[in-house]
Every structure is written in structure tokens, then in C-alpha cells.
Design a protein around this motif. Structure first.
Motif, PDB file in Angstrom:
ATOM      1  N   ALA A   1      -8.709 -19.233  -3.570  1.00 31.15           N
ATOM      2  CA  ALA A   1      -7.352 -19.152  -4.114  1.00 31.15           C
ATOM      3  C   ALA A   1      -7.229 -19.898  -5.442  1.00 31.15           C
ATOM      4  N   LEU A   2      -7.941 -21.001  -5.574  1.00 32.98           N
ATOM      5  CA  LEU A   2      -7.896 -21.730  -6.848  1.00 32.98           C
ATOM      6  C   LEU A   2      -8.385 -20.849  -7.990  1.00 32.98           C
ATOM      7  N   GLY A   3      -9.431 -20.098  -7.737  1.00 33.52           N
ATOM      8  CA  GLY A   3      -9.932 -19.165  -8.742  1.00 33.52           C
ATOM      9  C   GLY A   3     -10.733 -19.781  -9.864  1.00 33.52           C
ATOM     10  N   ASN A   4     -10.867 -21.088  -9.882  1.00 36.57           N
ATOM     11  CA  ASN A   4     -11.584 -21.742 -10.985  1.00 36.57           C
ATOM     12  C   ASN A   4     -12.623 -22.732 -10.492  1.00 36.57           C
ATOM     13  N   ALA A   5     -13.094 -22.526  -9.267  1.00 37.10           N
ATOM     14  CA  ALA A   5     -14.016 -23.488  -8.665  1.00 37.10           C
ATOM     15  C   ALA A   5     -15.226 -22.780  -8.053  1.00 37.10           C
ATOM     16  N   VAL A   6     -15.781 -21.822  -8.783  1.00 37.91           N
ATOM     17  CA  VAL A   6     -16.869 -21.001  -8.237  1.00 37.91           C
ATOM     18  C   VAL A   6     -18.076 -21.839  -7.801  1.00 37.91           C
ATOM     19  N   PRO A   7     -18.517 -22.846  -8.569  1.00 44.51           N
ATOM     20  CA  PRO A   7     -19.669 -23.623  -8.073  1.00 44.51           C
ATOM     21  C   PRO A   7     -19.384 -24.297  -6.725  1.00 44.51           C
ATOM     22  N   GLN A   8     -18.188 -24.872  -6.577  1.00 44.25           N
ATOM     23  CA  GLN A   8     -17.835 -25.508  -5.315  1.00 44.25           C
ATOM     24  C   GLN A   8     -17.660 -24.462  -4.214  1.00 44.25           C
ATOM     25  N   LEU A   9     -17.115 -23.296  -4.557  1.00 44.37           N
ATOM     26  CA  LEU A   9     -16.964 -22.217  -3.589  1.00 44.37           C
ATOM     27  C   LEU A   9     -18.325 -21.809  -3.041  1.00 44.37           C
TER      28      LEU A   9
ATOM     29  N   GLY B   1      -4.296 -13.210  -5.458  1.00 46.69           N
ATOM     30  CA  GLY B   1      -4.503 -12.091  -6.370  1.00 46.69           C
ATOM     31  C   GLY B   1      -5.907 -11.526  -6.302  1.00 46.69           C
ATOM     32  N   PHE B   2      -6.009 -10.311  -6.812  1.00 43.23           N
ATOM     33  CA  PHE B   2      -7.291  -9.610  -6.795  1.00 43.23           C
ATOM     34  C   PHE B   2      -8.356 -10.296  -7.639  1.00 43.23           C
ATOM     35  N   PRO B   3      -8.040 -10.818  -8.831  1.00 45.29           N
ATOM     36  CA  PRO B   3      -9.102 -11.474  -9.603  1.00 45.29           C
ATOM     37  C   PRO B   3      -9.741 -12.643  -8.847  1.00 45.29           C
ATOM     38  N   ALA B   4      -8.936 -13.473  -8.192  1.00 51.26           N
ATOM     39  CA  ALA B   4      -9.491 -14.604  -7.434  1.00 51.26           C
ATOM     40  C   ALA B   4     -10.350 -14.099  -6.283  1.00 51.26           C
ATOM     41  N   ALA B   5      -9.888 -13.058  -5.587  1.00 52.18           N
ATOM     42  CA  ALA B   5     -10.661 -12.506  -4.475  1.00 52.18           C
ATOM     43  C   ALA B   5     -11.954 -11.863  -4.983  1.00 52.18           C
ATOM     44  N   LEU B   6     -11.879 -11.139  -6.083  1.00 56.08           N
ATOM     45  CA  LEU B   6     -13.098 -10.541  -6.648  1.00 56.08           C
ATOM     46  C   LEU B   6     -14.119 -11.610  -7.020  1.00 56.08           C
ATOM     47  N   ASN B   7     -13.653 -12.663  -7.688  1.00 52.30           N
ATOM     48  CA  ASN B   7     -14.559 -13.749  -8.056  1.00 52.30           C
ATOM     49  C   ASN B   7     -15.179 -14.373  -6.807  1.00 52.30           C
ATOM     50  N   GLY B   8     -14.370 -14.548  -5.771  1.00 51.76           N
ATOM     51  CA  GLY B   8     -14.872 -15.102  -4.512  1.00 51.76           C
ATOM     52  C   GLY B   8     -15.894 -14.198  -3.853  1.00 51.76           C
ATOM     53  N   LEU B   9     -15.627 -12.894  -3.856  1.00 49.60           N
ATOM     54  CA  LEU B   9     -16.570 -11.951  -3.252  1.00 49.60           C
ATOM     55  C   LEU B   9     -17.899 -11.932  -3.999  1.00 49.60           C
TER      56      LEU B   9
END
Length: 135
Positions: A75-83, A112-120
Motif C-alpha cells: 500500500a505504501l508503494g514506495n518500499a519495494v526493497p523492504q516489500l 490503487g493499481f500502480p501499488a498493486a502492480l509494483n507489489g506483484l
């Protein structure tokens, strides 16, 4: 002793190190090691507060905590390394790939879709690396 509970005489730091090793394994230690030359005190705080205090609390198991963490980081969308670290941690504590994908997809409704896409895409990378390491 329940894995999450404190042992007699165990400090927050010791408990945090034990919890981080149990949850994240080497990936967590890599984060701590990366802080060594810039902010060693912050590394100690990571051991003590999130892992020594919060993760060690009763009420939720490690599986549920990692599902919640994957959801929050997505949900944060800006923490990909931690994710990525926490997707790996989720797998380490028994969360299935399908559960991780569903958790991330659920975040499309709230983040939102961008955060979910980045997460996927982060999950896809972790799954691929893990399957490559297991091959």
C-alpha cells in the motif's frame, strides 16, 4: 517457550536478533549489515523495536504479521526493497505464494493499481529468485 515470547533474562536486542533470524534469515541480516557503516545505531533500533518488541508480542502469529506487513508495504508503494524482504519472510513463516499474491491484489482496492502492480512484480522477482535458489 513460545517462539515469540521473551525468555528469562533476554534483552530486547537479543530477542530482536532471534526474531529477525527466525523471520527473515539472511535477507534480514543483509539489511542490518548494510546499515553498519552509515547508521549502526539504527540497526540496533530495528532489532529492538520492530523485532524485539512488536513481532515478539502475543496476539498474532508470525504468518499473520507478515501478511499484514506485505499488505502495508504494498500500500505504501514506495518500499519495494523492504516489500521483497517481507515477501521472503512471509514464505519463510508459512505464507503461500498464492496468499501473498492475493494479499497484494487486495491492496489494489485500497492503494490503487500502480501499488498493486509494483507489489506483484516484486513478488514475481522474489518467487523467481527463490525457485532458482531451490533448483
Amino acid at each position: 517457550m513460545n517462539e515469540q515470547n521473551q525468555t528469562i533474562g533476554e534483552t530486547r536486542l537479543d530477542r530482536g536478533k532471534r526474531m529477525l533470524a527466525a523471520i527473515d534469515g539472511q535477507a534480514g541480516q543483509n539489511v542490518i549489515d548494510a546499515l553498519d557503516d552509515i547508521a549502526p545505531d539504527f540497526a540496533r533500533y530495528v532489532f529492538e523495536f520492530p523485532f524485539g518488541d512488536i513481532y515478539a508480542r502475543p496476539g498474532l502469529g508470525l504468518r499473520e504479521r507478515e501478511i499484514a506487513t506485505v499488505a502495508a508495504l504494498t500500500a505504501l508503494g514506495n518500499a519495494v526493497p523492504q516489500l521483497k524482504v517481507h515477501i521472503e519472510a512471509g514464505l519463510n513463516v508459512g505464507v503461500s505464494q498464492e496468499e501473498i499474491v492475493e494479499t497484494i491484489m487486495q491492496m489494489s482496492v485500497y492503494a490503487g493499481f500502480p501499488a498493486a502492480l509494483n507489489g506483484l512484480f516484486a513478488a514475481k522477482e522474489v518467487f523467481a529468485a527463490r525457485s532458482g535458489a531451490n533448483a
